[in-house]
Design a protein around this motif. Structure first.
Motif, PDB file in Angstrom:
ATOM      1  N   VAL A 270      40.230  29.607  80.728  1.00 41.12           N
ATOM      2  CA  VAL A 270      40.251  31.015  81.137  1.00 41.12           C
ATOM      3  C   VAL A 270      39.703  31.908  80.029  1.00 41.12           C
ATOM      4  N   SER A 271      39.957  31.542  78.785  1.00 39.48           N
ATOM      5  CA  SER A 271      39.501  32.382  77.666  1.00 39.48           C
ATOM      6  C   SER A 271      37.987  32.380  77.512  1.00 39.48           C
ATOM      7  N   VAL A 272      37.309  31.415  78.113  1.00 39.29           N
ATOM      8  CA  VAL A 272      35.843  31.380  78.050  1.00 39.29           C
ATOM      9  C   VAL A 272      35.229  32.369  79.030  1.00 39.29           C
ATOM     10  N   VAL A 273      35.951  32.699  80.096  1.00 46.70           N
ATOM     11  CA  VAL A 273      35.394  33.525  81.165  1.00 46.70           C
ATOM     12  C   VAL A 273      34.942  34.901  80.675  1.00 46.70           C
ATOM     13  N   PRO A 274      35.732  35.641  79.859  1.00 43.69           N
ATOM     14  CA  PRO A 274      35.240  36.956  79.415  1.00 43.69           C
ATOM     15  C   PRO A 274      33.950  36.881  78.606  1.00 43.69           C
ATOM     16  N   ILE A 275      33.777  35.854  77.799  1.00 39.19           N
ATOM     17  CA  ILE A 275      32.543  35.724  77.025  1.00 39.19           C
ATOM     18  C   ILE A 275      31.355  35.497  77.955  1.00 39.19           C
ATOM     19  N   VAL A 276      31.526  34.623  78.939  1.00 41.29           N
ATOM     20  CA  VAL A 276      30.446  34.350  79.885  1.00 41.29           C
ATOM     21  C   VAL A 276      30.098  35.609  80.673  1.00 41.29           C
ATOM     22  N   LEU A 277      31.107  36.340  81.132  1.00 36.50           N
ATOM     23  CA  LEU A 277      30.856  37.568  81.886  1.00 36.50           C
ATOM     24  C   LEU A 277      30.155  38.616  81.034  1.00 36.50           C
ATOM     25  N   THR A 278      30.537  38.705  79.772  1.00 36.75           N
ATOM     26  CA  THR A 278      29.883  39.671  78.886  1.00 36.75           C
ATOM     27  C   THR A 278      28.403  39.364  78.733  1.00 36.75           C
ATOM     28  N   PHE A 279      28.052  38.104  78.544  1.00 41.83           N
ATOM     29  CA  PHE A 279      26.649  37.737  78.434  1.00 41.83           C
ATOM     30  C   PHE A 279      25.908  37.996  79.742  1.00 41.83           C
ATOM     31  N   LEU A 280      26.528  37.687  80.872  1.00 44.03           N
ATOM     32  CA  LEU A 280      25.862  37.901  82.148  1.00 44.03           C
ATOM     33  C   LEU A 280      25.640  39.379  82.436  1.00 44.03           C
ATOM     34  N   LEU A 281      26.595  40.218  82.060  1.00 41.47           N
ATOM     35  CA  LEU A 281      26.473  41.647  82.330  1.00 41.47           C
ATOM     36  C   LEU A 281      25.468  42.333  81.415  1.00 41.47           C
ATOM     37  N   LEU A 282      25.334  41.849  80.186  1.00 44.05           N
ATOM     38  CA  LEU A 282      24.484  42.532  79.213  1.00 44.05           C
ATOM     39  C   LEU A 282      23.085  41.944  79.106  1.00 44.05           C
ATOM     40  N   GLN A 283      22.869  40.757  79.665  1.00 48.66           N
ATOM     41  CA  GLN A 283      21.558  40.137  79.459  1.00 48.66           C
ATOM     42  C   GLN A 283      20.444  40.909  80.152  1.00 48.66           C
ATOM     43  N   ARG A 284      20.739  41.597  81.249  1.00 45.58           N
ATOM     44  CA  ARG A 284      19.674  42.361  81.919  1.00 45.58           C
ATOM     45  C   ARG A 284      19.244  43.553  81.065  1.00 45.58           C
ATOM     46  N   TYR A 285      20.201  44.203  80.365  1.00 46.78           N
ATOM     47  CA  TYR A 285      19.820  45.277  79.451  1.00 46.78           C
ATOM     48  C   TYR A 285      19.052  44.727  78.260  1.00 46.78           C
ATOM     49  N   TRP A 286      19.452  43.551  77.825  1.00 47.87           N
ATOM     50  CA  TRP A 286      18.776  42.892  76.715  1.00 47.87           C
ATOM     51  C   TRP A 286      17.330  42.592  77.089  1.00 47.87           C
ATOM     52  N   ARG A 287      17.134  41.967  78.247  1.00 51.79           N
ATOM     53  CA  ARG A 287      15.787  41.611  78.670  1.00 51.79           C
ATOM     54  C   ARG A 287      14.947  42.833  78.973  1.00 51.79           C
ATOM     55  N   ALA A 288      15.571  43.853  79.584  1.00 51.49           N
ATOM     56  CA  ALA A 288      14.820  45.074  79.897  1.00 51.49           C
ATOM     57  C   ALA A 288      14.362  45.767  78.636  1.00 51.49           C
ATOM     58  N   GLY A 289      15.221  45.810  77.610  1.00 47.80           N
ATOM     59  CA  GLY A 289      14.825  46.430  76.356  1.00 47.80           C
ATOM     60  C   GLY A 289      13.735  45.668  75.642  1.00 47.80           C
ATOM     61  N   LEU A 290      13.817  44.353  75.672  1.00 50.66           N
ATOM     62  CA  LEU A 290      12.784  43.535  75.043  1.00 50.66           C
ATOM     63  C   LEU A 290      11.454  43.688  75.771  1.00 50.66           C
ATOM     64  N   ALA A 291      11.503  43.733  77.116  1.00 47.54           N
ATOM     65  CA  ALA A 291      10.259  43.891  77.872  1.00 47.54           C
ATOM     66  C   ALA A 291       9.647  45.256  77.643  1.00 47.54           C
ATOM     67  N   ALA A 292      10.502  46.281  77.544  1.00 50.08           N
ATOM     68  CA  ALA A 292       9.970  47.615  77.284  1.00 50.08           C
ATOM     69  C   ALA A 292       9.331  47.702  75.918  1.00 50.08           C
ATOM     70  N   GLY A 293       9.923  47.058  74.950  1.00 53.31           N
ATOM     71  CA  GLY A 293       9.345  47.059  73.614  1.00 53.31           C
ATOM     72  C   GLY A 293       8.084  46.241  73.522  1.00 53.31           C
ATOM     73  N   ALA A 294       7.928  45.262  74.383  1.00 49.37           N
ATOM     74  CA  ALA A 294       6.759  44.400  74.304  1.00 49.37           C
ATOM     75  C   ALA A 294       5.498  45.084  74.793  1.00 49.37           C
ATOM     76  N   VAL A 295       5.649  46.095  75.688  1.00 47.31           N
ATOM     77  CA  VAL A 295       4.455  46.719  76.252  1.00 47.31           C
ATOM     78  C   VAL A 295       4.128  48.050  75.575  1.00 47.31           C
ATOM     79  N   LYS A 296       4.894  48.429  74.564  1.00 49.59           N
ATOM     80  CA  LYS A 296       4.587  49.688  73.878  1.00 49.59           C
ATOM     81  C   LYS A 296       3.355  49.527  73.022  1.00 49.59           C
ATOM     82  N   SER A 297       2.573  50.573  72.959  1.00 51.72           N
ATOM     83  CA  SER A 297       1.363  50.535  72.156  1.00 51.72           C
ATOM     84  C   SER A 297       1.643  51.050  70.769  1.00 51.72           C
TER      85      SER A 297
END
Length: 297
Positions: A270-297
């Motif tokens: 059960v103690s693993v569940v909050p860590i997994v949920l945190t990664f799942l909830l934040l990974q889209r912001y992580w990927r979106a920020g990385l993608a936005a930074g990749a296309v900046k000139s």
């Protein structure tokens, strides 16, 4: 004819090398699958063992499933000692969630200042921060205990929370990312428009540093969640325990109370569940920020 022959030979060479590339790809894939299975084996054992009763846990092989008792084990977990496990889980969420959030803000401010402001002793301060990255947490446990004992603050929420909001690695990562992703021209333009330094940091720098801040938060959340030695040294009241220390106390009592072994295993799952949920909830912001930074000139 010679031109055609050379052209056909040029096309034939890659075709001849293709089986070798396919073979290397298969070998790489098989190796990665084996590594993944090895890494996931403890998780599989945890899942299987959490569904067993205490008798099945002792009498059946560890990797083979038995009768399904997960529901009963989960109910017993939250009923044990008047539901103290739920309190441990809430404590860990407070320590890790609030501690990681404060640590991220402090690291962002410190890293931004070290990257964008020139002042005497800046490199010396950054060298001290790097030294803090190299110091293991175990070496700091006893000095922290002595400091909090002098302030009569041991066995309190703050004795675990306050040391968790300091992240030298977060400061290091923030400085590197701020130097690379926050252009000086943008800052100068904001100053010419009359924006203050705090407003520039809050409205511009934090947004440009978003991928690094998510990374810092995730790292610090996992570090605080898995922290064991500091609560062990600081706390005596079991109602202040994080889930790691609470499960350790149950595991140390299994010789007298064998049923705690099953509860410890289910509690670990059960103690693993909050860590997994945190990664799942934040990974889209992580990927979106990385993608936005990749296309900046």
């Amino acid at each position: 004819m010679s031109v055609l022959t050379r052209t056909e030979g040029a096309h034939a060479a890659p075709a001849g090398r293709r089986p070798r590339n396919d073979a290397s790809s298969v070998v790489t894939m098989v190796f990665m699958i084996l590594v993944a299975c090895y890494m996931l084996l403890p998780v599989y054992w945890l899942l299987v063992s959490s569904t067993k009763s205490q008798s099945d846990l002792v009498t059946t092989p560890g990797l083979l499933p038995s009768h399904w008792h997960f529901g009963d084990n989960l109910a017993a977990l939250f009923d044990q000692q008047d539901g103290v496990y739920a309190r441990w889980l809430l404590n860990s969420l407070l320590y890790a969630g609030a501690g990681a959030a404060v640590a991220t803000v402090l690291a962002a401010a410190a890293g931004y200042a070290l990257a964008k402001y020139a002042f005497r002793g800046r490199e010396a301060v950054f060298s001290v921060v790097l030294g803090g990255v190299l110091v293991p947490a175990t070496a700091l446990a006893l000095p922290l205990f002595l400091l909090f004992a002098q302030a009569d603050a041991t066995n309190t929420f703050w004795s675990v929370f306050l040391p968790s909001v300091v992240s030298p690695f977060g400061v290091y990562l923030s400085r590197i990312f701020a130097a690379a992703s926050v252009p000086d021209e943008v800052l100068e333009a904001a100053r010419m428009d009359g924006a203050g330094e705090f407003r520039i940091f809050r409205t511009l720098a934090l947004r440009l540093m978003a991928p690094a801040l998510v990374t810092i938060f995730l790292f610090q959340f996992v570090v605080i969640w898995n922290n064991f030695l500091l609560p062990l040294v600081m706390l005596q009241d079991d109602r202040l325990y994080p889930v790691t220390l609470g499960l350790f106390t149950w595991q140390s009592q299994t010789s007298r109370l064998p049923e705690l072994q099953t509860l410890t295993i289910v509690g670990a799952l059960v103690s693993v569940v909050p860590i997994v949920l945190t990664f799942l909830l934040l990974q889209r912001y992580w990927r979106a920020g990385l993608a936005a930074g990749a296309v900046k000139s």
